[in-house]
Design an enzyme around this catalytic site. Structure first.
Site, PDB file in Angstrom:
ATOM      1  N   GLY A  10       0.813  -1.216   0.000  1.00 48.72           N
ATOM      2  CA  GLY A  10       0.000   0.000   0.000  1.00 48.72           C
ATOM      3  C   GLY A  10       0.843   1.262   0.000  1.00 48.72           C
ATOM      4  N   LEU A  59      -4.981 -11.441   5.900  1.00 47.36           N
ATOM      5  CA  LEU A  59      -4.806 -11.610   7.348  1.00 47.36           C
ATOM      6  C   LEU A  59      -6.030 -12.240   8.009  1.00 47.36           C
ATOM      7  N   PHE A  81       0.487  -2.509   8.727  1.00 48.56           N
ATOM      8  CA  PHE A  81      -0.258  -1.491   7.984  1.00 48.56           C
ATOM      9  C   PHE A  81      -1.609  -2.010   7.491  1.00 48.56           C
ATOM     10  N   SER A 125      -4.010   6.256  14.141  1.00 51.55           N
ATOM     11  CA  SER A 125      -4.361   7.487  13.426  1.00 51.55           C
ATOM     12  C   SER A 125      -4.732   8.576  14.423  1.00 51.55           C
ATOM     13  N   THR A 127      -7.164  10.168  14.205  1.00 47.88           N
ATOM     14  CA  THR A 127      -8.624  10.099  14.324  1.00 47.88           C
ATOM     15  C   THR A 127      -9.041   9.588  15.706  1.00 47.88           C
ATOM     16  N   TYR A 150     -14.514   3.125  10.886  1.00 53.74           N
ATOM     17  CA  TYR A 150     -13.063   3.062  10.635  1.00 53.74           C
ATOM     18  C   TYR A 150     -12.293   3.551  11.860  1.00 53.74           C
ATOM     19  N   LYS A 154      -9.576   1.608  14.805  1.00 46.54           N
ATOM     20  CA  LYS A 154      -8.249   2.030  15.284  1.00 46.54           C
ATOM     21  C   LYS A 154      -8.238   2.108  16.818  1.00 46.54           C
ATOM     22  N   TYR A 178      -0.699   8.512  13.056  1.00 45.54           N
ATOM     23  CA  TYR A 178      -0.345   9.362  11.921  1.00 45.54           C
ATOM     24  C   TYR A 178      -1.303  10.533  11.851  1.00 45.54           C
ATOM     25  N   PHE A 179      -0.791  11.694  11.455  1.00 46.08           N
ATOM     26  CA  PHE A 179      -1.660  12.824  11.159  1.00 46.08           C
ATOM     27  C   PHE A 179      -2.061  12.698   9.678  1.00 46.08           C
ATOM     28  N   LEU A 201      -7.858  15.096   0.627  1.00 48.55           N
ATOM     29  CA  LEU A 201      -7.586  16.367  -0.053  1.00 48.55           C
ATOM     30  C   LEU A 201      -6.417  16.304  -1.045  1.00 48.55           C
ATOM     31  N   PRO A 294     -19.834  16.262   6.700  1.00 44.88           N
ATOM     32  CA  PRO A 294     -20.231  15.813   8.041  1.00 44.88           C
ATOM     33  C   PRO A 294     -19.093  15.054   8.720  1.00 44.88           C
TER      34      PRO A 294
HETATM   35  P1  NAD Z   1      -3.379   1.423   1.758  1.00 41.77           P
HETATM   36  O1  NAD Z   1      -4.785   1.006   1.511  1.00 41.77           O
HETATM   37  O2  NAD Z   1      -2.618   2.027   0.624  1.00 41.77           O
HETATM   38  O3  NAD Z   1      -2.533   0.192   2.324  1.00 41.77           O
HETATM   39  C1  NAD Z   1      -3.119  -0.837   3.114  1.00 41.77           C
HETATM   40  C2  NAD Z   1      -2.714  -2.174   2.497  1.00 41.77           C
HETATM   41  O4  NAD Z   1      -3.272  -3.238   3.282  1.00 41.77           O
HETATM   42  C3  NAD Z   1      -3.222  -2.351   1.062  1.00 41.77           C
HETATM   43  O5  NAD Z   1      -2.139  -2.717   0.239  1.00 41.77           O
HETATM   44  C4  NAD Z   1      -4.256  -3.481   1.171  1.00 41.77           C
HETATM   45  O6  NAD Z   1      -4.267  -4.275   0.002  1.00 41.77           O
HETATM   46  C5  NAD Z   1      -3.762  -4.237   2.396  1.00 41.77           C
HETATM   47  N1  NAD Z   1      -4.793  -4.981   3.154  1.00 41.77           N
HETATM   48  C6  NAD Z   1      -5.988  -4.515   3.602  1.00 41.77           C
HETATM   49  N2  NAD Z   1      -6.642  -5.490   4.248  1.00 41.77           N
HETATM   50  C7  NAD Z   1      -5.830  -6.590   4.227  1.00 41.77           C
HETATM   51  C8  NAD Z   1      -5.957  -7.913   4.728  1.00 41.77           C
HETATM   52  N3  NAD Z   1      -7.061  -8.315   5.383  1.00 41.77           N
HETATM   53  N4  NAD Z   1      -4.942  -8.795   4.514  1.00 41.77           N
HETATM   54  C9  NAD Z   1      -3.837  -8.410   3.824  1.00 41.77           C
HETATM   55  N5  NAD Z   1      -3.679  -7.172   3.321  1.00 41.77           N
HETATM   56  C10 NAD Z   1      -4.662  -6.276   3.521  1.00 41.77           C
HETATM   57  O7  NAD Z   1      -3.392   2.424   3.013  1.00 41.77           O
HETATM   58  P2  NAD Z   1      -2.238   3.341   3.613  1.00 41.77           P
HETATM   59  O8  NAD Z   1      -2.621   4.743   3.364  1.00 41.77           O
HETATM   60  O9  NAD Z   1      -0.917   2.850   3.179  1.00 41.77           O
HETATM   61  O10 NAD Z   1      -2.452   3.071   5.154  1.00 41.77           O
HETATM   62  C11 NAD Z   1      -1.739   2.090   5.860  1.00 41.77           C
HETATM   63  C12 NAD Z   1      -2.267   2.016   7.283  1.00 41.77           C
HETATM   64  O11 NAD Z   1      -2.147   3.295   7.896  1.00 41.77           O
HETATM   65  C13 NAD Z   1      -3.749   1.636   7.383  1.00 41.77           C
HETATM   66  O12 NAD Z   1      -3.914   0.797   8.506  1.00 41.77           O
HETATM   67  C14 NAD Z   1      -4.426   2.961   7.593  1.00 41.77           C
HETATM   68  O13 NAD Z   1      -5.639   2.822   8.285  1.00 41.77           O
HETATM   69  C15 NAD Z   1      -3.397   3.697   8.427  1.00 41.77           C
HETATM   70  N6  NAD Z   1      -3.523   5.154   8.315  1.00 41.77           N
HETATM   71  C16 NAD Z   1      -3.488   5.738   7.078  1.00 41.77           C
HETATM   72  C17 NAD Z   1      -3.635   7.107   6.962  1.00 41.77           C
HETATM   73  C18 NAD Z   1      -3.634   7.772   5.618  1.00 41.77           C
HETATM   74  O14 NAD Z   1      -4.100   8.891   5.499  1.00 41.77           O
HETATM   75  N7  NAD Z   1      -3.130   7.154   4.552  1.00 41.77           N
HETATM   76  C19 NAD Z   1      -3.800   7.890   8.119  1.00 41.77           C
HETATM   77  C20 NAD Z   1      -3.807   7.273   9.368  1.00 41.77           C
HETATM   78  C21 NAD Z   1      -3.667   5.894   9.459  1.00 41.77           C
HETATM   79  C1  UD1 Z   2      -9.084  11.826   6.852  1.00 41.93           C
HETATM   80  C2  UD1 Z   2      -9.988  10.810   7.470  1.00 41.93           C
HETATM   81  C3  UD1 Z   2      -9.409  10.386   8.810  1.00 41.93           C
HETATM   82  C4  UD1 Z   2      -7.991   9.887   8.624  1.00 41.93           C
HETATM   83  C5  UD1 Z   2      -7.174  10.992   7.981  1.00 41.93           C
HETATM   84  C6  UD1 Z   2      -5.759  10.538   7.738  1.00 41.93           C
HETATM   85  C7  UD1 Z   2     -12.163  11.390   6.560  1.00 41.93           C
HETATM   86  C8  UD1 Z   2     -13.502  11.973   6.872  1.00 41.93           C
HETATM   87  N1  UD1 Z   2     -11.301  11.383   7.612  1.00 41.93           N
HETATM   88  O1  UD1 Z   2      -9.040  12.957   7.700  1.00 41.93           O
HETATM   89  O2  UD1 Z   2     -10.175   9.358   9.384  1.00 41.93           O
HETATM   90  O3  UD1 Z   2      -7.418   9.533   9.856  1.00 41.93           O
HETATM   91  O4  UD1 Z   2      -7.775  11.329   6.732  1.00 41.93           O
HETATM   92  O5  UD1 Z   2      -5.174  11.157   6.673  1.00 41.93           O
HETATM   93  O6  UD1 Z   2     -11.894  10.905   5.468  1.00 41.93           O
HETATM   94  N2  UD1 Z   2     -11.228  18.537   2.066  1.00 41.93           N
HETATM   95  C9  UD1 Z   2     -11.806  19.349   1.097  1.00 41.93           C
HETATM   96  N3  UD1 Z   2     -12.116  18.784  -0.112  1.00 41.93           N
HETATM   97  C10 UD1 Z   2     -11.872  17.479  -0.412  1.00 41.93           C
HETATM   98  C11 UD1 Z   2     -11.275  16.658   0.576  1.00 41.93           C
HETATM   99  C12 UD1 Z   2     -10.974  17.220   1.809  1.00 41.93           C
HETATM  100  O7  UD1 Z   2     -12.031  20.522   1.331  1.00 41.93           O
HETATM  101  O8  UD1 Z   2     -12.195  17.028  -1.522  1.00 41.93           O
HETATM  102  C13 UD1 Z   2     -10.847  19.139   3.371  1.00 41.93           C
HETATM  103  C14 UD1 Z   2     -11.498  18.496   4.568  1.00 41.93           C
HETATM  104  O9  UD1 Z   2     -12.715  19.121   4.864  1.00 41.93           O
HETATM  105  C15 UD1 Z   2     -10.430  18.716   5.648  1.00 41.93           C
HETATM  106  C16 UD1 Z   2      -9.107  18.693   4.876  1.00 41.93           C
HETATM  107  O10 UD1 Z   2      -9.460  18.947   3.516  1.00 41.93           O
HETATM  108  O11 UD1 Z   2     -10.589  19.998   6.227  1.00 41.93           O
HETATM  109  C17 UD1 Z   2      -8.375  17.365   4.952  1.00 41.93           C
HETATM  110  O12 UD1 Z   2      -9.272  16.328   4.556  1.00 41.93           O
HETATM  111  P1  UD1 Z   2      -8.776  14.813   4.323  1.00 41.93           P
HETATM  112  O13 UD1 Z   2      -7.595  14.811   3.438  1.00 41.93           O
HETATM  113  O14 UD1 Z   2      -9.963  14.008   3.917  1.00 41.93           O
HETATM  114  O15 UD1 Z   2      -8.239  14.368   5.753  1.00 41.93           O
HETATM  115  P2  UD1 Z   2      -9.008  14.403   7.180  1.00 41.93           P
HETATM  116  O16 UD1 Z   2     -10.405  14.822   7.056  1.00 41.93           O
HETATM  117  O17 UD1 Z   2      -8.124  15.138   8.101  1.00 41.93           O
END
Ligand code: NAD
Ligand code: UD1
Length: 342
Positions: A10, A59, A81, A125, A127, A150, A154, A178-179, A201, A294
């Protein structure tokens, strides 16, 4: 060290696998490719000039997970992850999210326990803080009310992992909160490749810039922030990846269980990110203001000083670099990994 990386194909996983390989670690990836593709791992190997071991497994299949651990006798730690992460989808399909994220984690921990691998880095996260009473957010802030399934997965997994450590002190667990991860590797070879229309975004902006989407919707300009739009702590995915290596080093000191914010400590508004992206790409990002989404909060950024003190980690890359690297990835790969795969 030999590190098992679940979800390694991922977005954050690929960047972390690359840092691990470049630091000399051996890497085994477990991924069911539900939100990723093997091309991403091939590119990681190419960039690193080294190979990793890949198991296309789920998994939620305990026998498959156990079998991988049987074939990984020298594994020292796991970075976990793998999970589903789309907030909106989690509200529509809660059972899928609880099953995938919770059952997957429990199966993983059972296999780790059985095979004596008790060092774990978990992707949590920001979140879990819900709508914080103040910013910057510290790790000892109360965990907030989660507004979607979701987020609850976490928070629940954090609880499960704390219980696991309480029951068996041999476990060492880093809960990395993570932020807002954005950006891509500077090569432009790996990056974020969301399925369908992006929810977040930065990938949305990038797809508008490259002409895949016509216009960005800015969700609200009436928040109590300087310009009225939401403020977030965007963090470069390579800085985030490096944070996982620092967390592994910390686990070697047997700290028990600890949570760390991975953020920059700086807030950036939606309009500021649009302006930075326009500067980095030389493209205009058309946008219109729409009602709030929302569940969104006004402002969220980290106090990252605990990670700085205890992990010796600090984010190095600024918003300009995040935008430049996102643009490099998106313009080289306008259709994500599909561009090459055809
Ligand atoms: P991603 O979807 O790109 O990566 C997740 C990977 O896990 C994918 O490759 C998917 O195929 C794999 N996966 C999902 N379910 C599985 C299962 N049951 N068995 C095996 N593989 C499985 O997401 P990411 O952005 O790389 O995020 C990684 C982790 O970080 C996630 O747990 C996500 O919730 C967390 N996280 C992400 C963000 C973000 O904004 N990207 C923010 C906070 C936390
Ligand atoms: C999102 C997830 C949150 C996750 C976090 C990690 C949602 C509702 N929440 O948070 O669970 O932990 O990512 O990265 O998805 N925005 C726009 N236009 C868009 C998209 C977003 O204006 O098309 C604004 C949103 O209102 C927000 C900011 O951009 O103010 C960031 O949004 P986004 O990237 O979705 O992240 P989070 O909402 O912080």
């Amino acid at each position: 060290m030999h590190i098992i990386v679940t979800g390694g194909a991922g977005y954050i996983g690929t960047h972390t696998c690359l840092e691990l390989l470049q630091s000399g670690h051996a890497v085994t990836v477990i991924d069911n490719l539900s939100n990723s593709c093997q091309e991403a791992l091939r590119r990681v190997e190419r960039l690193a000039g080294r190979s990793l071991r890949f198991f296309p497994a789920d998994l939620t299949d305990p026998a498959a997970v156990d079998d991988i651990f049987r074939q990984s006798r020298d594994a020292a730690a796991v970075i976990h992850f793998a999970g589903l992460k789309a907030v909106g989808e989690s509200a529509v399909k809660p059972l899928l999210y609880y099953h995938n994220n919770l059952t997957g984690t429990i199966n993983l921990c059972q296999a780790m326990q059985r095979h004596g691998v008790k060092n774990l880095v978990f992707s949590s996260s920001a979140t879990v803080y819900g709508d914080p009473a103040s910013v910057p957010i510290r790790e000892d802030f109360p965990l907030g009310t989660c507004t979607n399934p979701y987020a609850r997965t976490k928070a629940m997994i954090e609880d499960i992992l704390r219980d696991l450590h309480r029951a068996d002190a041999a476990w060492n667990i880093a809960l990395l909160r993570y932020f807002n991860p954005v950006g891509a590797h500077e090569s432009g070879e790996i990056g974020e490749d969301p399925n369908g229309i992006p929810n977040n975004l930065m990938p949305y902006i990038a797809q508008v810039a490259v002409g895949r989407l016509p216009q960005l919707a800015v969700f609200g300009n009436d928040y109590p922030t300087a310009d009225g739009t939401g403020v977030r702590d965007f963090i470069h995915v390579v800085d985030l990846a490096v944070g996982h290596l620092r967390a592994l080093e910390k686990l070697a000191q047997q700290p028990g269980v600890a949570a760390y914010n991975l953020g920059t400590g700086h807030g950036c508004s939606v309009l500021e990110l649009i302006a930075a992206f326009e500067k980095a790409s030389g493209r205009k990002i058309p946008y219109r203001i729409t009602p709030r989404r929302p569940g969104d909060i006004a402002c969220c950024y980290a106090d990252p000083s605990l990670a700085q003190r205890e992990l010796r980690w600090k984010a190095e890359r600024d918003v300009a670099a995040m935008c430049a690297d996102t643009w490099n990835w998106q313009s080289k790969n306008p259709n994500g990994y599909r561009s090459d795969a055809g």
